[in-house]
Structure formats: structure tokens, C-alpha cells
Design a protein around this motif. Structure first.
Motif, PDB file in Angstrom:
ATOM      1  N   GLY A 133       2.947   3.825 -12.325  1.00 23.36           N
ATOM      2  CA  GLY A 133       3.213   3.051 -12.673  1.00 23.36           C
ATOM      3  C   GLY A 133       4.184   2.895 -13.559  1.00 23.36           C
ATOM      4  N   GLY A 134       4.957   3.707 -13.721  1.00 24.34           N
ATOM      5  CA  GLY A 134       6.308   3.537 -14.673  1.00 24.34           C
ATOM      6  C   GLY A 134       5.990   4.494 -15.529  1.00 24.34           C
ATOM      7  N   VAL A 135       5.020   4.741 -15.741  1.00 21.87           N
ATOM      8  CA  VAL A 135       4.238   6.114 -16.923  1.00 21.87           C
ATOM      9  C   VAL A 135       4.652   7.667 -16.073  1.00 21.87           C
ATOM     10  N   THR A 136       4.160   8.350 -17.035  1.00 22.67           N
ATOM     11  CA  THR A 136       4.781  10.012 -17.096  1.00 22.67           C
ATOM     12  C   THR A 136       2.893   9.334 -17.708  1.00 22.67           C
ATOM     13  N   LEU A 137       2.264  10.695 -16.802  1.00 22.05           N
ATOM     14  CA  LEU A 137       0.645  10.947 -17.707  1.00 22.05           C
ATOM     15  C   LEU A 137       0.664  12.334 -17.567  1.00 22.05           C
ATOM     16  N   PRO A 138      -0.698  12.690 -19.207  1.00 18.14           N
ATOM     17  CA  PRO A 138      -0.105  14.314 -18.682  1.00 18.14           C
ATOM     18  C   PRO A 138      -1.278  14.505 -17.849  1.00 18.14           C
TER      19      PRO A 138
ATOM     20  N   THR B  22      -8.515   7.496  -6.890  1.00 21.28           N
ATOM     21  CA  THR B  22      -7.493   9.291  -7.360  1.00 21.28           C
ATOM     22  C   THR B  22      -8.620   9.574  -8.069  1.00 21.28           C
ATOM     23  N   GLU B  23      -8.552  11.080  -7.792  1.00 21.11           N
ATOM     24  CA  GLU B  23      -9.572  11.894  -8.379  1.00 21.11           C
ATOM     25  C   GLU B  23      -9.025  12.538  -8.982  1.00 21.11           C
ATOM     26  N   GLY B  24      -7.318  12.539  -9.382  1.00 17.49           N
ATOM     27  CA  GLY B  24      -7.026  13.019  -9.866  1.00 17.49           C
ATOM     28  C   GLY B  24      -6.542  12.443 -11.363  1.00 17.49           C
ATOM     29  N   PRO B  25      -5.621  11.638 -11.971  1.00 19.99           N
ATOM     30  CA  PRO B  25      -5.331  11.653 -13.118  1.00 19.99           C
ATOM     31  C   PRO B  25      -6.122  10.402 -13.251  1.00 19.99           C
ATOM     32  N   ARG B  26      -7.281  10.915 -14.864  1.00 19.33           N
ATOM     33  CA  ARG B  26      -8.083   9.736 -15.247  1.00 19.33           C
ATOM     34  C   ARG B  26      -6.911   8.115 -15.266  1.00 19.33           C
TER      35      ARG B  26
ATOM     36  N   PHE C 191       1.243  -0.967   0.193  1.00 22.43           N
ATOM     37  CA  PHE C 191       0.179  -0.085   0.249  1.00 22.43           C
ATOM     38  C   PHE C 191       0.991   0.783   0.157  1.00 22.43           C
ATOM     39  N   ASP C 192       0.383   2.017  -0.552  1.00 24.40           N
ATOM     40  CA  ASP C 192       1.229   3.656  -0.895  1.00 24.40           C
ATOM     41  C   ASP C 192       0.438   4.716  -0.884  1.00 24.40           C
ATOM     42  N   LEU C 193       0.912   5.632  -0.608  1.00 28.09           N
ATOM     43  CA  LEU C 193      -0.343   6.797  -0.755  1.00 28.09           C
ATOM     44  C   LEU C 193       0.773   8.532  -0.684  1.00 28.09           C
ATOM     45  N   HIS C 194       0.293   9.173  -2.363  1.00 32.67           N
ATOM     46  CA  HIS C 194       0.610  10.421  -1.370  1.00 32.67           C
ATOM     47  C   HIS C 194      -0.372  11.375  -2.001  1.00 32.67           C
ATOM     48  N   ARG C 195       0.879  12.949  -2.024  1.00 32.86           N
ATOM     49  CA  ARG C 195      -0.202  13.963  -2.229  1.00 32.86           C
ATOM     50  C   ARG C 195       0.282  14.201  -3.252  1.00 32.86           C
ATOM     51  N   LEU C 196      -0.829  14.812  -3.785  1.00 36.33           N
ATOM     52  CA  LEU C 196      -0.533  15.251  -5.154  1.00 36.33           C
ATOM     53  C   LEU C 196      -0.101  16.461  -5.700  1.00 36.33           C
ATOM     54  N   GLU C 197       0.701  17.386  -5.743  1.00 32.55           N
ATOM     55  CA  GLU C 197       1.339  18.796  -6.260  1.00 32.55           C
ATOM     56  C   GLU C 197       1.082  19.268  -6.838  1.00 32.55           C
ATOM     57  N   GLU C 198       1.178  20.482  -7.471  1.00 38.83           N
ATOM     58  CA  GLU C 198       1.422  21.578  -8.965  1.00 38.83           C
ATOM     59  C   GLU C 198       2.878  21.416  -8.792  1.00 38.83           C
ATOM     60  N   GLY C 199       3.223  21.196 -10.664  1.00 30.50           N
ATOM     61  CA  GLY C 199       4.660  21.437 -10.817  1.00 30.50           C
ATOM     62  C   GLY C 199       4.969  19.887 -10.794  1.00 30.50           C
ATOM     63  N   ARG C 200       4.509  18.924 -10.594  1.00 36.62           N
ATOM     64  CA  ARG C 200       5.384  17.571 -10.693  1.00 36.62           C
ATOM     65  C   ARG C 200       4.700  16.716 -11.333  1.00 36.62           C
ATOM     66  N   PRO C 201       5.911  16.321 -11.788  1.00 37.60           N
ATOM     67  CA  PRO C 201       5.473  14.742 -13.824  1.00 37.60           C
ATOM     68  C   PRO C 201       4.691  13.895 -12.223  1.00 37.60           C
ATOM     69  N   CYS C 202       3.712  13.681 -12.876  1.00 33.33           N
ATOM     70  CA  CYS C 202       2.411  12.570 -12.611  1.00 33.33           C
ATOM     71  C   CYS C 202       3.189  11.399 -13.159  1.00 33.33           C
ATOM     72  N   VAL C 203       4.407  10.818 -12.646  1.00 35.67           N
ATOM     73  CA  VAL C 203       4.438   9.796 -12.871  1.00 35.67           C
ATOM     74  C   VAL C 203       3.830   8.622 -11.626  1.00 35.67           C
TER      75      VAL C 203
END
Length: 159
Positions: free
Chosen positions: A23-28, A102-106, A9-21
Motif C-alpha cells: 500500500g505504498g508503506v514500508t512495514l517493519p 496474509t499471515e505475514g505482516p499484521r 488481484f495480485d499475489l506475491h511470495r514473501l522472502e527474507e531480506g526484501r523490504p515489506c512494501v
């Protein structure tokens, strides 16, 4: 043949300006997971799942966040090292299953790329990896795209 199950299990805040990586994939996406490393909560949860199943130390012990060597580390490299340790301990990966909340990236549009990248890093066929995305229905501390939570499970077999 012996088999073991591991849970991560892991949990992270989402912050402006950070790359959205994830599963090893950078999401737009305009926000990305905050962390000492690249914050890839998917690979962090998977690392704990595989090392836990093998009876090895967790990600925080193997790659502590107070060690400057791991500052901005590529989580793919950390997961790859965990897979190497699992193999050295006499275990082979059977499958991995991941839920990303998440309600961040789809997540849905990126599932095939995540499955392929995780499989590549784990040295297994993509058919042995499943990735699912879940919304939070506007509930809890992660509502409104504030963060990402990931649960992962794996099955190992002795070699």
C-alpha cells in the motif's frame, strides 16, 4: 453519468531480506514481497482495478516484467501513471476497496497509513479508500507467512 467497476488481484511470495512494501508503506517485517518491481501487491491489485474499470491494459501489459525499465520500480510510480491514464481516458475515481490476505505482516496497525498513502497517490480523500487485512487461518499455500494475496475493487465515474 456513467459508472464502471474494476477488479484487481495480485499475489506475491514473501522472502527474507526484501523490504515489506504494501500500500505504498514500508512495514517493519523480516520478509517482503518478491517481484520484478518492489512487489507491492496492494498497489499492483489497485492498478489493475483502476485500469480495468477504465477499459485500459493491465499492469503486466503496461509495465511488463521482462522490461528492464521496471526492475525494482516503485509501485507508487506505476500506480500514479495508471491514475494519470484513467483520468486521460475521461474517468474519475469514486472509491477504492482493498483486502490483504496474509499471515505475514499484521495489517491492522498500518491501515491508516496505507489508506492515507493510497489516497494521496490516487488524488482522492482518504475516506474514499478502505483497506482490510485478513488472516488465512493456517490454510492454503500462503499459510505460515509464505505470501500475500490482495483483491481490490474500484468505482469510476465519467467526467
Amino acid at each position: 453519468m456513467s459508472m464502471r467497476v474494476g477488479l484487481g488481484f495480485d499475489l506475491h511470495r514473501l522472502e527474507e531480506g526484501r523490504p515489506c512494501v504494501l500500500g505504498g508503506v514500508t512495514l517493519p517485517h523480516p520478509t517482503g514481497p518478491a517481484g520484478h518491481s518492489d512487489g507491492d501487491a496492494v498497489l499492483h491489485a489497485l492498478t489493475d482495478a483502476v485500469t480495468g474499470a477504465a477499459g485500459l491494459d493491465d499492469i503486466g501489459t503496461l509495465f511488463p516484467d521482462d522490461d528492464p525499465r521496471w526492475k525494482d520500480a516503485d509501485s507508487a510510480a506505476l500506480f500514479g501513471e495508471a491514475i494519470r491514464l484513467v483520468h486521460a481516458a475521461g474517468w474519475a475515481l469514486v472509491n477504492l476497496d482493498v483486502v490483504i490476505a496474509t499471515e505475514g505482516p499484521r495489517i491492522k496497525p498500518h491501515r491508516p497509513a496505507m489508506r492515507a498513502r493510497i489516497a494521496e497517490l490516487a488524488g482522492v480523500d482518504a475516506g474514499a479508500v478502505n483497506v482490510k487485512g485478513k488472516t488465512l487461518e493456517g490454510m492454503g499455500a500462503l499459510a505460515g507467512g509464505a505470501g500475500v494475496a490482495v483483491q481490490a475493487v474500484c468505482l469510476l465515474e465519467s467526467v
